[in-house]
Design a protein around this motif. Structure first.
Motif, PDB file in Angstrom:
ATOM      1  N   THR A  73      12.806  -0.042   0.739  1.00  0.00           N
ATOM      2  CA  THR A  73      11.731  -0.445   1.480  1.00  0.00           C
ATOM      3  C   THR A  73      10.842  -0.962   0.852  1.00  0.00           C
ATOM      4  O   THR A  73       9.893  -1.016   1.215  1.00  0.00           O
ATOM      5  CB  THR A  73      10.947   0.802   2.151  1.00  0.00           C
ATOM      6  N   LEU A  74      10.854  -1.010  -0.418  1.00  0.00           N
ATOM      7  CA  LEU A  74       9.664  -2.028  -1.645  1.00  0.00           C
ATOM      8  C   LEU A  74       9.165  -3.020  -1.114  1.00  0.00           C
ATOM      9  O   LEU A  74       8.500  -3.505  -1.183  1.00  0.00           O
ATOM     10  CB  LEU A  74      10.530  -1.653  -2.563  1.00  0.00           C
ATOM     11  N   GLY A  75       9.876  -4.265  -0.181  1.00  0.00           N
ATOM     12  CA  GLY A  75       9.838  -5.434   0.213  1.00  0.00           C
ATOM     13  C   GLY A  75       8.824  -5.128   0.865  1.00  0.00           C
ATOM     14  O   GLY A  75       8.018  -5.799   1.209  1.00  0.00           O
ATOM     15  N   GLU A  76       8.655  -4.221   2.025  1.00  0.00           N
ATOM     16  CA  GLU A  76       7.167  -4.359   3.381  1.00  0.00           C
ATOM     17  C   GLU A  76       6.613  -3.133   2.137  1.00  0.00           C
ATOM     18  O   GLU A  76       5.654  -3.187   2.963  1.00  0.00           O
ATOM     19  CB  GLU A  76       8.166  -2.966   4.105  1.00  0.00           C
ATOM     20  N   MET A  77       6.891  -2.652   1.500  1.00  0.00           N
ATOM     21  CA  MET A  77       5.359  -2.099   0.534  1.00  0.00           C
ATOM     22  C   MET A  77       4.290  -2.616  -0.150  1.00  0.00           C
ATOM     23  O   MET A  77       4.262  -3.921  -0.068  1.00  0.00           O
ATOM     24  CB  MET A  77       5.584  -1.178  -0.117  1.00  0.00           C
ATOM     25  N   GLU A  78       3.064  -2.427  -0.065  1.00  0.00           N
ATOM     26  CA  GLU A  78       1.862  -3.179  -0.499  1.00  0.00           C
ATOM     27  C   GLU A  78       0.906  -1.795  -1.728  1.00  0.00           C
ATOM     28  O   GLU A  78       1.201  -1.406  -1.461  1.00  0.00           O
ATOM     29  CB  GLU A  78       0.453  -2.953   0.252  1.00  0.00           C
ATOM     30  N   ILE A  79       1.115  -2.193  -2.895  1.00  0.00           N
ATOM     31  CA  ILE A  79       0.758  -1.377  -4.118  1.00  0.00           C
ATOM     32  C   ILE A  79      -0.569  -2.187  -4.007  1.00  0.00           C
ATOM     33  O   ILE A  79      -1.263  -2.727  -4.447  1.00  0.00           O
ATOM     34  CB  ILE A  79       1.828  -1.625  -4.860  1.00  0.00           C
ATOM     35  N   THR A  80      -0.924  -0.098  -3.747  1.00  0.00           N
ATOM     36  CA  THR A  80      -3.019  -0.592  -3.923  1.00  0.00           C
ATOM     37  C   THR A  80      -2.960   0.316  -5.335  1.00  0.00           C
ATOM     38  O   THR A  80      -4.370  -0.416  -5.852  1.00  0.00           O
ATOM     39  CB  THR A  80      -3.009   0.763  -2.274  1.00  0.00           C
ATOM     40  N   ASP A  81      -2.855   0.886  -5.875  1.00  0.00           N
ATOM     41  CA  ASP A  81      -2.499   1.236  -7.476  1.00  0.00           C
ATOM     42  C   ASP A  81      -1.590   1.747  -7.745  1.00  0.00           C
ATOM     43  O   ASP A  81      -0.547   1.719  -7.700  1.00  0.00           O
ATOM     44  CB  ASP A  81      -3.921   2.433  -7.463  1.00  0.00           C
ATOM     45  N   ALA A  82      -2.093   1.059  -9.638  1.00  0.00           N
ATOM     46  CA  ALA A  82      -0.210   1.184 -10.453  1.00  0.00           C
ATOM     47  C   ALA A  82      -0.651   1.935 -12.073  1.00  0.00           C
ATOM     48  O   ALA A  82      -2.093   1.369 -12.255  1.00  0.00           O
ATOM     49  CB  ALA A  82       0.702   0.244 -10.751  1.00  0.00           C
ATOM     50  N   TYR A  83      -0.374   3.091 -11.992  1.00  0.00           N
ATOM     51  CA  TYR A  83      -0.873   3.344 -13.395  1.00  0.00           C
ATOM     52  C   TYR A  83      -0.247   4.389 -14.721  1.00  0.00           C
ATOM     53  O   TYR A  83       0.873   4.728 -13.785  1.00  0.00           O
ATOM     54  CB  TYR A  83      -2.516   4.594 -13.293  1.00  0.00           C
ATOM     55  N   ARG A  84      -1.224   4.909 -15.340  1.00  0.00           N
ATOM     56  CA  ARG A  84       0.459   5.595 -16.316  1.00  0.00           C
ATOM     57  C   ARG A  84      -0.604   7.057 -15.972  1.00  0.00           C
ATOM     58  O   ARG A  84      -2.367   7.303 -16.355  1.00  0.00           O
ATOM     59  CB  ARG A  84       0.298   5.165 -17.440  1.00  0.00           C
ATOM     60  N   MET A  85      -0.041   7.897 -16.643  1.00  0.00           N
ATOM     61  CA  MET A  85      -0.182   9.461 -16.136  1.00  0.00           C
ATOM     62  C   MET A  85       0.169  10.586 -16.416  1.00  0.00           C
ATOM     63  O   MET A  85       1.441  10.364 -16.156  1.00  0.00           O
ATOM     64  CB  MET A  85      -1.682   9.716 -14.581  1.00  0.00           C
ATOM     65  N   LYS A  86      -0.562  11.448 -17.062  1.00  0.00           N
ATOM     66  CA  LYS A  86       0.375  12.828 -17.696  1.00  0.00           C
ATOM     67  C   LYS A  86       1.094  13.243 -15.779  1.00  0.00           C
ATOM     68  O   LYS A  86       0.032  13.699 -15.268  1.00  0.00           O
ATOM     69  CB  LYS A  86       0.093  13.813 -18.294  1.00  0.00           C
ATOM     70  N   VAL A  87       2.654  13.873 -15.780  1.00  0.00           N
ATOM     71  CA  VAL A  87       2.947  14.695 -14.454  1.00  0.00           C
ATOM     72  C   VAL A  87       3.255  16.006 -15.189  1.00  0.00           C
ATOM     73  O   VAL A  87       4.526  15.188 -15.710  1.00  0.00           O
ATOM     74  CB  VAL A  87       3.443  13.550 -13.739  1.00  0.00           C
ATOM     75  N   SER A  88       2.881  16.739 -14.694  1.00  0.00           N
ATOM     76  CA  SER A  88       3.139  18.466 -15.523  1.00  0.00           C
ATOM     77  C   SER A  88       3.049  17.596 -17.226  1.00  0.00           C
ATOM     78  O   SER A  88       2.199  17.248 -17.084  1.00  0.00           O
ATOM     79  CB  SER A  88       4.694  19.016 -15.536  1.00  0.00           C
TER      80      SER A  88
END
Length: 266
Positions: A175-190
């Motif tokens: 479904t990525l083609g239908e998605m709009e990415i509003t923000d993208a970043y790197r961070m720590k998860v756990s």
């Protein structure tokens, strides 16, 4: 039988046993849910809201293209263990928390789901259910005031577990083609370095998806009128052995709950 049907049937057995055992005397000791190796898993810490700190903007123009590369960069499942914390609120059962563990080794698979349900007639009780795909067959085991295992009587050689991490990646890729990415970043998860993407379809709810550099889903959150769900990777490595695939009890025939066709299973 489809992979997600295996998980559905196991969940059905868990619910049947839950209702059947709802009147158990309260003085009976609860089951030992955490009987697997989870010493490296800070599941309670992972259930807390992730801090909105140390987000590094992702300076990539083609963010969808980069995300698709991550989705297609699946980790080697030949020897793998991954543990997720689960937190769901909303719906008829109130808040539900738990732990979700995936094991994979030399073609064998195991999936454990530990659920604790709050704000229900069961008073915050819970149980653990496991699915095993082994060379000799597919089994489901339920730990609720004792452990019972059932032979799912499925053809061998073509079964696989539709675990939530893989299904999440496959669904997002489709479904990525239908998605709009509003923000993208790197961070720590756990303790994992992760690439994170906030996205939505039209006016739909915003969801966040984070992945490790080798494509392992690290975080998923989504909020809608039906509720809020949060899934966080707390352990990911190769700490798995053949002993992890030993059934905890002798398998019994499947309980006669209803015809599979009536349940849409098959």
């Amino acid at each position: 039988m489809k992979a997600n049907s295996v998980a559905l049937l196991s969940a059905l057995i868990m619910l049947i046993l839950l209702y059947g055992c709802a009147e158990q005397p309260p003085e009976r000791p609860p089951p030992n849910f955490m009987n697997t190796t989870t010493s490296k898993v800070a599941s309670q810490q992972a259930l807390q809201p992730a801090p909105a700190l140390n987000k590094t903007p992702l300076g990539i123009a083609d963010k969808k293209g980069f995300l698709r590369e991550l989705l297609n960069n699946r980790p080697d499942a030949g020897r793998m263990k991954a543990v997720y914390s689960l937190d769901y609120s909303g719906g008829a059962i109130g808040r539900t928390t738990g732990t979700y563990t995936i094991y994979s080794l030399n073609g064998m698979e195991r999936m454990d789901t530990l659920i604790s349900v709050g704000d229900t007639q069961f008073g915050g009780g819970g149980m653990e259910t496991s699915i095993y795909v082994l060379a000799g067959g597919t089994y489901t085991c339920v730990n609720f005031f004792g452990t019972q295992c059932y032979d799912m009587n499925l053809p061998t050689g073509n079964q696989t577990i539709g675990n939530m991490a893989e299904e999440r990646s496959a669904s997002l890729n489709a479904t990525l083609g239908e998605m709009e990415i509003t923000d993208a970043y790197r961070m720590k998860v756990s303790n994992f370095d992760a690439y994170c993407f906030e996205m939505a379809v039209g006016n739909g709810p915003t969801q966040a998806n984070c992945f490790t550099s080798d494509g392992m889903p690290a975080l998923f959150t989504s909020a809608s009128e039906q509720g809020t769900i949060r899934m966080v990777l707390t352990y990911y490595g190769t700490d798995v052995a053949e002993s992890d695939f030993a059934l905890p009890a002798s398998p019994q025939p499947m309980p006669d709950v209803a015809s599979a066709s009536a349940l849409g299973i098959g």
